[in-house]
Design a protein around this motif. Structure first.
Motif, PDB file in Angstrom:
ATOM      1  N   ASP A 342      38.327  50.646  39.825  1.00 35.35           N
ATOM      2  CA  ASP A 342      37.317  49.584  39.908  1.00 35.35           C
ATOM      3  C   ASP A 342      37.233  49.066  41.335  1.00 35.35           C
ATOM      4  OD1 ASP A 342      35.449  47.683  39.314  1.00 35.35           O
ATOM      5  OD2 ASP A 342      36.911  46.214  38.604  1.00 35.35           O
ATOM      6  N   VAL A 356      35.756  51.539  35.692  1.00 35.78           N
ATOM      7  CA  VAL A 356      35.823  50.538  34.625  1.00 35.78           C
ATOM      8  C   VAL A 356      34.526  49.731  34.611  1.00 35.78           C
ATOM      9  CG1 VAL A 356      38.323  50.303  34.857  1.00 35.78           C
ATOM     10  CG2 VAL A 356      36.845  48.645  35.961  1.00 35.78           C
ATOM     11  N   PRO A 358      33.611  46.034  32.969  1.00 35.82           N
ATOM     12  CA  PRO A 358      33.991  44.879  32.134  1.00 35.82           C
ATOM     13  C   PRO A 358      32.852  44.422  31.236  1.00 35.82           C
ATOM     14  CG  PRO A 358      34.394  44.466  34.491  1.00 35.82           C
ATOM     15  CD  PRO A 358      33.622  45.728  34.392  1.00 35.82           C
ATOM     16  N   ASN A 361      33.187  45.912  28.075  1.00 34.07           N
ATOM     17  CA  ASN A 361      34.584  45.887  27.659  1.00 34.07           C
ATOM     18  C   ASN A 361      35.331  47.177  27.932  1.00 34.07           C
ATOM     19  OD1 ASN A 361      35.077  43.303  26.844  1.00 34.07           O
ATOM     20  ND2 ASN A 361      34.089  43.639  24.848  1.00 34.07           N
ATOM     21  N   SER A 363      37.754  48.340  30.080  1.00 35.56           N
ATOM     22  CA  SER A 363      38.722  47.796  31.031  1.00 35.56           C
ATOM     23  C   SER A 363      39.645  48.896  31.531  1.00 35.56           C
ATOM     24  CB  SER A 363      39.541  46.727  30.333  1.00 35.56           C
ATOM     25  OG  SER A 363      40.218  47.330  29.251  1.00 35.56           O
TER      26      SER A 363
END
Ligand code: ZN
Length: 563
Positions: A342, A356, A358, A361, A363
């Motif tokens: 990320d 990733v 967020p 979701n 993560s």
């Protein structure tokens, strides 16, 4: 100097007084204009200072680097005259000539140019560097060179090989010209793109791509061939991507390193040249500033089939570069490497990189769970910052994967309590952790202007006092030489005295004694003491060694190690 820049900037209150005074001292010391130092050190933006200076003279400022002067305007003032008087004509409107001048108060020159051209002269302020840049435009322009090349290449059309074409004098000269211009313009990249009907050459300057020239399509092969020869790529391979590099000796700025990427597209091969900043780290541990003992240790641990390797340090300390360099060392084609990052900062061929997200979701923990189902040998997790990720990472390291990641702790031994705080079981940490590297970045002294100077005993005392471990203190006092290096600043390093950066490292390897301390939930301090007893050098000590080697300064080392 025709102008009191010091008091102008001072009264405008645009630069902290201490910085201004420092810049003034440097300017006097090096006998260079104060504005070069101010701009070079980014204490004031070039156009802000230009406008400020021009306004105080009741005229306007012109940034010659942002405009291409048409040939017919340029020829209104002959090259010799422009060179002698430090002026560049850049526009002609309604009987008036707009003239960029290094010294707009030079009335004699204004009168002289008026007489020669028969035009009213409107003076504009321009900086000396930009006048020099403008003078380059008098030289046969990029477009002219390429036109000449086209004519010559056409003559031989049909009975030359690619090799002959690439060695043609005019092709060589044209490509050199293209590279020279990119250096003068301070471009970071050159893009050579084949379009259906033409070839487009673009430069990236200050982050923005600018069209520089468009060429007839039949020149494409010659240019690409020349660049392939320079970077020792396969001349006859046009269906596969190729990567290479070469060095170019520029008139403007010594030797410039270039990284070359050739990619086949439906319209022909696209070439991107990246002009590397001098001192920009290449992908090797040595170039990142790891000493030879550290390189041996890292390479040894990277051959393990499983375990956990962590890099620690604040944001911007170069952890990701270290991680990527290790992944490149591991990227042999015989193993499956997967990452969850990320953001994905650097694309590496043959490595499966996942980003990733967020918002949906997805993560670090989620990404890690899914990629472990993809049968990887080596896993890189961008950062361990929650219990889930810590748990999955240590479990993966336990079950036959080599796991690399980063953690936010100040020093290497701090990684252990941090992992345990995040909920990782001490026995898992003790049995999986192989290596923790803490790191910081320091600026490197400019190699062009650094000189030896008697070491200041106060600085030595301070440095020795800062090292708290007795064993290191003793060693340090022994190795500090009578002379260390300082850099006053020069044109090459923008008067900062520094050019490029390097890392300070603390390598913490795990042995049986330390494993037991982890199982006992010992404090970070206790673990660190044990590591130093076992031969670990602290980051501060690595910094001191780099001061001794003349790579950086004591101030730099202290700046980054006490935060
Ligand atoms: Zn320098």
């Amino acid at each position: 100097m025709f102008f009191d820049i010091y008091n102008l900037v001072r009264s405008a209150n645009l630069t902290p007084e201490k910085d201004l005074d420092d810049a003034q001292k440097t300017a006097v010391h090096l006998a260079v204009p104060l504005h070069d130092v101010l701009i070079g050190r980014r204490l004031i933006a070039k156009d802000v200072l230009g406008n400020l200076m021009a306004k105080s003279m009741g005229i306007e400022y012109i940034d010659l680097k942002r405009i291409m002067v048409p040939k017919e305007i340029l020829t209104l003032v002959k090259e010799e005259l422009a060179r002698e008087r430090r002026v560049i004509p850049f526009a002609h409107e309604g009987g008036a000539l707009r003239l960029a001048m290094q010294d707009p108060k030079d009335l004699e020159t204004i009168n002289f140019i008026r007489k020669v051209t028969g035009l009213t002269v409107i003076p504009f302020l321009a900086f000396e560097r930009d006048i020099k840049f403008g003078l380059h435009q008098y030289k046969s322009s990029l477009a002219d060179t390429f036109t000449k090349l086209l004519e010559q290449a056409k003559k031989r059309h049909g009975h030359v090989t690619l090799q002959e074409l690439a060695e043609d004098v005019s092709v060589v000269e044209a490509v050199n010209q293209m590279l020279e211009y990119s250096v003068i313009q301070e471009a970071s990249d050159i893009h050579i793109e084949a379009l259906p009907d033409l070839v487009l050459v673009r430069y990236r300057i200050d982050g923005v791509l600018h069209d520089m020239i468009s060429l007839p399509k039949d020149l494409h092969a010659a240019i690409v061939a020349r660049i392939k020869i320079l970077s020792t790529l396969k001349l006859d391979e046009s269906r596969l991507p190729q990567d290479g590099r070469f060095k170019f000796e520029s008139e403007e700025r010594d030797v410039v390193s270039l990284r070359v990427s050739v990619l086949p597209t439906v319209e022909g091969e696209k070439v991107v040249l990246r002009l590397l900043e001098s001192g920009e780290p290449e992908f090797s541990l040595e170039n990142l500033g790891y000493d030879s003992a550290s390189v041996v240790t890292i390479k040894r641990i990277l051959t393990r089939p499983h375990g956990l390797i962590l890099l620690t340090g604040p944001t911007g300390s170069g952890k990701t570069t270290s991680l990527y360099t290790m992944l490149n060392l591991l990227n042999t084609g015989e193993v499956n490497i997967s990452t969850v990052e990320d953001p994905v900062e650097n694309h590496i061929r043959r490595i499966n990189q996942t980003q990733v997200n967020p918002q949906i979701n997805f993560s670090f923990a989620e990404g890690l769970r899914s990629l472990l189902r993809q049968d990887p040998d080596i896993v890189m997790v961008g950062e361990i910052r929650d219990a889930d990720t810590a748990g999955i990472s240590t479990n993966a390291a336990m079950t036959g994967h080599l796991v690399l990641s980063t953690l936010h702790t100040n020093d290497a031994s701090g990684a252990i309590p941090r992992l345990i705080d995040l909920g990782a079981e001490p026995f898992l940490v003790a049995s999986t952790l192989e290596l923790v590297i803490a790191q910081r970045l320091v600026r490197k002294l400019c190699t062009h202007c650094s000189v030896s100077k008697a070491t200041d005993p106060n600085v030595v005392n301070y440095l020795v006092a800062s090292v708290s471990e007795p064993a290191e203190k003793e060693l340090l006092a022994k190795i500090i030489p009578a002379e260390t290096r300082v850099a006053p600043g020069c044109n090459f390093c923008n008067y900062s005295g520094f050019s490029g950066r390097t890392g300070l490292y603390e390598l913490f390897t795990i042995n049986d004694e330390i494993r037991q301390l982890i199982l006992d939930r010992s404090t970070a301090k206790k673990i660190k003491d044990a590591a130093i007893r076992n031969g670990m050098h602290t980051m501060l000590f690595d910094g001191a060694a780099k001061v001794v080697a003349g790579v950086t300064t004591v101030e730099e080392v202290l700046r980054v190690t006490f935060d």
